[in-house]
Scaffold this active site. Sequence first.
Site, short mmCIF file in Angstrom:
data_model
loop_
_atom_site.label_atom_id
_atom_site.label_comp_id
_atom_site.label_asym_id
_atom_site.label_seq_id
_atom_site.Cartn_x
_atom_site.Cartn_y
_atom_site.Cartn_z
N ASP A 151 -5.22 -2.10 -2.41
CA ASP A 151 -4.98 -3.55 -2.39
C ASP A 151 -3.59 -3.87 -2.93
O ASP A 151 -2.94 -3.06 -3.59
CB ASP A 151 -6.04 -4.29 -3.20
CG ASP A 151 -6.16 -3.78 -4.63
OD1 ASP A 151 -5.95 -2.57 -4.86
OD2 ASP A 151 -6.45 -4.59 -5.53
N GLU A 201 -8.63 -3.04 -6.59
CA GLU A 201 -8.45 -2.56 -7.97
C GLU A 201 -7.86 -3.65 -8.85
O GLU A 201 -8.14 -3.70 -10.05
CB GLU A 201 -7.52 -1.33 -7.98
CG GLU A 201 -7.45 -0.62 -9.32
CD GLU A 201 -6.55 -1.27 -10.34
OE1 GLU A 201 -6.86 -1.20 -11.54
OE2 GLU A 201 -5.51 -1.87 -9.94
#
Length: 396
Positions: free
Chosen positions: A83, A141
């Site tokens: 991400d 995350e």
Amino acid sequence: MLNDFYEKLSKKEDKMIEIRRYLHEHPELSFEEKETAQYIEDFYKDKDVSLQTHIGGEGIYGIKVTIDSGKPGKTLALRADFDALPIKEDTGLEFSSKNEGVMHACGHDAHTAYLLVLAETLIEVKDQLKGKIVIIHQPAEEKPPGGSQYLIKDGILDGVDNVIGVHVMSALESDHVYYREGNVQSGRNIFKLKVTGSGGHGSSPHLANDPIVAASSFVMSLQTIVSRRLNPFDMGVVSIGSFDGKGQFNIIKNEVTLEGDVRGMNEETLHLIEDEVKRLSKGLESTYGVQCDLEYTRDYPVLYNDPELTKQVAKAIEEANISEVKSVERCEPQPPSEDFAYYAKELPSTFFYVGASPKDKKTYPHHHPKFDIDEGSLLIAAKSVAAVTFDYLGVK
């Protein structure tokens, strides 16, 4: 075999960089990584491997790849996140983000790129391996509650013995690999405080009760937690990242909202800070006659590296004599938090670091609009994890 494997990886370095740059151009925010997940899925589509997608449930884009040698042995999981962050990029790179206001400002593009090529190369030689390797491509995350919890609850660690993770670090010298046993990255809590007073005209403060004054006092008092409540040898940080007090210059607002970030290197510190934040919030009501509504959330735990596994990992990398690595060093604990910590709570795990400070330009910290890395760190990450994997599985 390991030297032959390194040669294969070296020949694919350009491919790693190409993938990293593509991902850097097309970042997606946590829990919104649909296209990135599709890119990863397509990478494995025609490979001789077990592929599971949408691990984690509805709207979670976790991917599990199982490389089965067909021989008995242990199962090692290798994890990388994918991400990005809500940051407007200001690097001037030719492959800068094409998604306005979204940027890979932490290195997750590099993590995904190195692990894709490493996994591809492991698949090519899987008949010469032992046991199984599970590749975990993890979303989200960066944003609480963190993607790893969803993946774990959905069984991504079923049958796994240990987990290894890597982070490229712009603040650490390139061409070096770093490790540390025990508590290695801080735990994180977050809180939101709404302070409600009584609004009014700026010319008549006596007829109002200004929540900005009360909230400002709270901000300053927070700093005494670290300076006066914590043991000086314990690491703790309390930061206010948002103070929503915007309004017209001559209007006393009715309420303001603060949002804060708490870090600590052990659970006792985190609990102490939580108690103090709650105490100061209650005290604000008594002192200023305001109403305080506090939401306090325990977030990512302290990341604990299993000492024995960490020792094994460091030894494997040192003895591999990777030509691109100048040294393998024990480092200091790292202040940021990391949701790899949830894997480490489930199984003995190790998270280590690859130095990635750019060699030809100024270094910027992670989460900075000008953040960038030395792309040589991708090959070092791939070779280091390969060394650990071969050693772990007992392959010579």
